[in-house]
Design a protein around this motif. Structure first.
Motif, PDB file in Angstrom:
ATOM      1  N   GLY A  28      -4.083  -0.387  -9.158  1.00  9.95           N
ATOM      2  CA  GLY A  28      -5.093   0.044  -8.211  1.00  9.95           C
ATOM      3  C   GLY A  28      -6.424   0.387  -8.835  1.00  9.95           C
ATOM      4  O   GLY A  28      -7.368   0.767  -8.125  1.00  9.95           O
ATOM      5  N   ARG A  29      -6.544   0.247 -10.149  1.00 17.66           N
ATOM      6  CA  ARG A  29      -7.819   0.541 -10.811  1.00 17.66           C
ATOM      7  C   ARG A  29      -8.881  -0.480 -10.431  1.00 17.66           C
ATOM      8  O   ARG A  29     -10.071  -0.163 -10.356  1.00 17.66           O
ATOM      9  CB  ARG A  29      -7.618   0.565 -12.329  1.00 17.66           C
ATOM     10  CG  ARG A  29      -8.870   0.912 -13.136  1.00 17.66           C
ATOM     11  CD  ARG A  29      -8.557   1.003 -14.615  1.00 17.66           C
ATOM     12  NE  ARG A  29      -7.883  -0.171 -15.114  1.00 17.66           N
ATOM     13  CZ  ARG A  29      -8.483  -1.297 -15.467  1.00 17.66           C
ATOM     14  NH1 ARG A  29      -9.797  -1.412 -15.351  1.00 17.66           N
ATOM     15  NH2 ARG A  29      -7.780  -2.323 -15.926  1.00 17.66           N
ATOM     16  N   ASP A  65      -6.181 -11.494  -7.818  1.00 19.79           N
ATOM     17  CA  ASP A  65      -7.236 -10.516  -7.575  1.00 19.79           C
ATOM     18  C   ASP A  65      -7.903 -10.818  -6.236  1.00 19.79           C
ATOM     19  O   ASP A  65      -7.576 -10.237  -5.218  1.00 19.79           O
ATOM     20  CB  ASP A  65      -8.242 -10.524  -8.721  1.00 19.79           C
ATOM     21  CG  ASP A  65      -9.226  -9.371  -8.658  1.00 19.79           C
ATOM     22  OD1 ASP A  65      -9.492  -8.871  -7.553  1.00 19.79           O
ATOM     23  OD2 ASP A  65      -9.754  -8.967  -9.709  1.00 19.79           O
ATOM     24  N   PRO A 116      -9.716  -2.715  -7.293  1.00 17.54           N
ATOM     25  CA  PRO A 116      -9.294  -2.837  -5.892  1.00 17.54           C
ATOM     26  C   PRO A 116      -9.023  -4.282  -5.481  1.00 17.54           C
ATOM     27  O   PRO A 116      -9.728  -5.211  -5.887  1.00 17.54           O
ATOM     28  CB  PRO A 116     -10.479  -2.260  -5.119  1.00 17.54           C
ATOM     29  CG  PRO A 116     -11.197  -1.384  -6.102  1.00 17.54           C
ATOM     30  CD  PRO A 116     -11.021  -2.051  -7.426  1.00 17.54           C
ATOM     31  N   THR A 117      -7.978  -4.446  -4.671  1.00 21.63           N
ATOM     32  CA  THR A 117      -7.668  -5.736  -4.081  1.00 21.63           C
ATOM     33  C   THR A 117      -7.060  -5.479  -2.706  1.00 21.63           C
ATOM     34  O   THR A 117      -6.873  -4.332  -2.301  1.00 21.63           O
ATOM     35  CB  THR A 117      -6.689  -6.534  -4.966  1.00 21.63           C
ATOM     36  OG1 THR A 117      -6.589  -7.875  -4.478  1.00 21.63           O
ATOM     37  CG2 THR A 117      -5.310  -5.894  -4.997  1.00 21.63           C
ATOM     38  N   GLU A 118      -6.736  -6.530  -1.979  1.00 19.05           N
ATOM     39  CA  GLU A 118      -6.175  -6.379  -0.643  1.00 19.05           C
ATOM     40  C   GLU A 118      -4.724  -5.928  -0.707  1.00 19.05           C
ATOM     41  O   GLU A 118      -3.971  -6.329  -1.603  1.00 19.05           O
ATOM     42  CB  GLU A 118      -6.258  -7.709   0.110  1.00 19.05           C
ATOM     43  CG  GLU A 118      -7.671  -8.141   0.462  1.00 19.05           C
ATOM     44  CD  GLU A 118      -7.679  -9.423   1.282  1.00 19.05           C
ATOM     45  OE1 GLU A 118      -6.585  -9.857   1.694  1.00 19.05           O
ATOM     46  OE2 GLU A 118      -8.770  -9.967   1.505  1.00 19.05           O
ATOM     47  N   ASP A 119      -4.339  -5.095   0.253  1.00 15.44           N
ATOM     48  CA  ASP A 119      -2.929  -4.732   0.392  1.00 15.44           C
ATOM     49  C   ASP A 119      -2.095  -5.995   0.618  1.00 15.44           C
ATOM     50  O   ASP A 119      -2.514  -6.921   1.321  1.00 15.44           O
ATOM     51  CB  ASP A 119      -2.728  -3.775   1.569  1.00 15.44           C
ATOM     52  CG  ASP A 119      -3.369  -2.410   1.333  1.00 15.44           C
ATOM     53  OD1 ASP A 119      -3.629  -2.075   0.166  1.00 15.44           O
ATOM     54  OD2 ASP A 119      -3.619  -1.698   2.324  1.00 15.44           O
ATOM     55  N   PRO A 160       0.830  -1.210   0.000  1.00 15.55           N
ATOM     56  CA  PRO A 160       0.000   0.000   0.000  1.00 15.55           C
ATOM     57  C   PRO A 160       0.870   1.268   0.000  1.00 15.55           C
ATOM     58  O   PRO A 160       1.960   1.269   0.586  1.00 15.55           O
ATOM     59  CB  PRO A 160      -0.781  -0.130   1.317  1.00 15.55           C
ATOM     60  CG  PRO A 160       0.090  -0.982   2.188  1.00 15.55           C
ATOM     61  CD  PRO A 160       0.801  -1.930   1.277  1.00 15.55           C
TER      62      PRO A 160
END
Length: 335
Positions: free
Chosen positions: A50-51, A108, A53-56, A8
């Motif tokens: 980041g377009r 993903d 969203p997924t987990e850090d 992140p």
């Protein structure tokens, strides 16, 4: 274990090489795979930037191929030393689609294959095509299977059919190879004369530059003798769909498999109705369809087109190369 990780805030500058715990020995129904290659997809780029969203801390890449190191109790389909390749939807084994999101897709919703090894259920892999290296095998997981499903599974392509392909990315070039293998006649578009020449070398019968010829849908229809093409593999979305409808024959088939021009837009519904064409959205395919595709590749001897290969630690550079849109076919990552 070395892995590429999305730290992140997620973005290409935060894609770093990190140590992750070794996955250990496979349990019942599982296999341990030493991974050696992957290939990039538009979906992967969306996650990495980041377009989407997924987990850090997510390990990216939906495609993965390598060699089985060990098998767990009850596994009979694979043995140590087998070349294998991953499935985009590891929980979709067979039958009609039942999954409409990416919650179970590697890279993903779960960790992907940008790492040295993995332990997963045996049903999350198929055998790799014979003679393919890891990068070549990885190209079938997303791009290859999408093209196969669009033309063969859903499109019921047969010898003598006409096909329109948009662009020269991974799906379109796989579709070109599959269509020619099946005895179809193929038109393809690009904004690059050099890429169109390469497409002709692969067997494309009609090529046109969409930047020079904005009404390419009409031109494709003229090329087909005014009838229109039987199949369109539509990767653009709202910015190209109207031209694809113009190009397709009455009663033809349009596979909507990409949104390169945007996720929403106007659909010329009257024109689509007049064509009585089947417009079908699809996302990759099932494990059973991938197994069928591998059998076809084993029988045919065709090989994927890999434009360029990057080492795993240069994954961010590989994505930047993808963003430049200069590639023809697939971009590989190997380690």
């Amino acid at each position: 274990m070395k892995a590429m990780v999305l730290q992140p805030p997620i973005g290409l500058d935060r894609l770093t090489l990190a140590d992750r715990p070794d996955p250990g020995a496979p349990g019942t129904g599982e296999i341990r795979v030493a991974l050696h290659g992957s290939s990039l997809n538009f979906h992967d780029l969306g996650v990495a930037t980041g377009r989407m969203p997924t987990e850090d801390g997510r390990i990216p890449l939906a495609d993965g191929a390598g060699v089985v190191e060990a098998v767990g109790e009850g596994v009979t389909e694979f043995k140590a030393g087998d070349g294998v390749v991953s499935c985009f939807f590891p929980n979709w084994q067979d039958g009609a689609p039942t999954i409409g999101d990416f919650s179970g897709t590697p890279g993903d919703g779960i960790d992907g294959f940008a790492r040295e090894s993995v332990v997963m259920p045996a049903t999350a892999f198929t055998h790799a095509p014979r003679g393919y290296d890891a990068v070549e095998a990885a190209t079938i997981t997303t791009a290859g299977l999408t093209a196969w499903r669009a033309l063969i599974v859903d499109g019921k392509l047969k010898a003598g059919d006409t096909v329109l392909l948009l662009g020269t990315g991974g799906v379109s070039i796989w579709a070109l190879q599959i269509a020619k293998l099946m005895g179809a006649t193929v038109a393809i578009t690009s904004s690059s004369g050099e890429k169109l020449e390469r497409a002709r070398e692969l067997g494309a019968d009609f090529t046109l530059n969409y930047r020079e010829q904005a009404d390419w849908g009409r031109l494709v229809r003229d090329w087909s003798g005014g009838r229109g093409v039987d199949h369109v593999v539509e990767v653009g979305g709202p910015g190209t769909l109207a031209q694809s409808i113009e190009a397709v024959r009455v009663g033809g088939h349009i596979s909507l498999i990409g949104v390169l021009t945007g996720a929403a837009g106007e659909v010329p519904t009257a024109a689509l109705m007049g064509r009585q064409a089947r417009l079908q959205g699809l996302i990759v395919g099932s494990r059973r369809e991938q197994q069928d595709f591998v059998r076809a590749l084993d029988a045919s001897g065709i090989r994927p087109v890999v434009d360029r290969r990057f080492p795993l630690e240069q994954l961010a550079d590989a994505f930047r190369f993808e963003m430049g849109a200069s590639h023809f076919g697939k971009i590989g990552v190997e380690w």
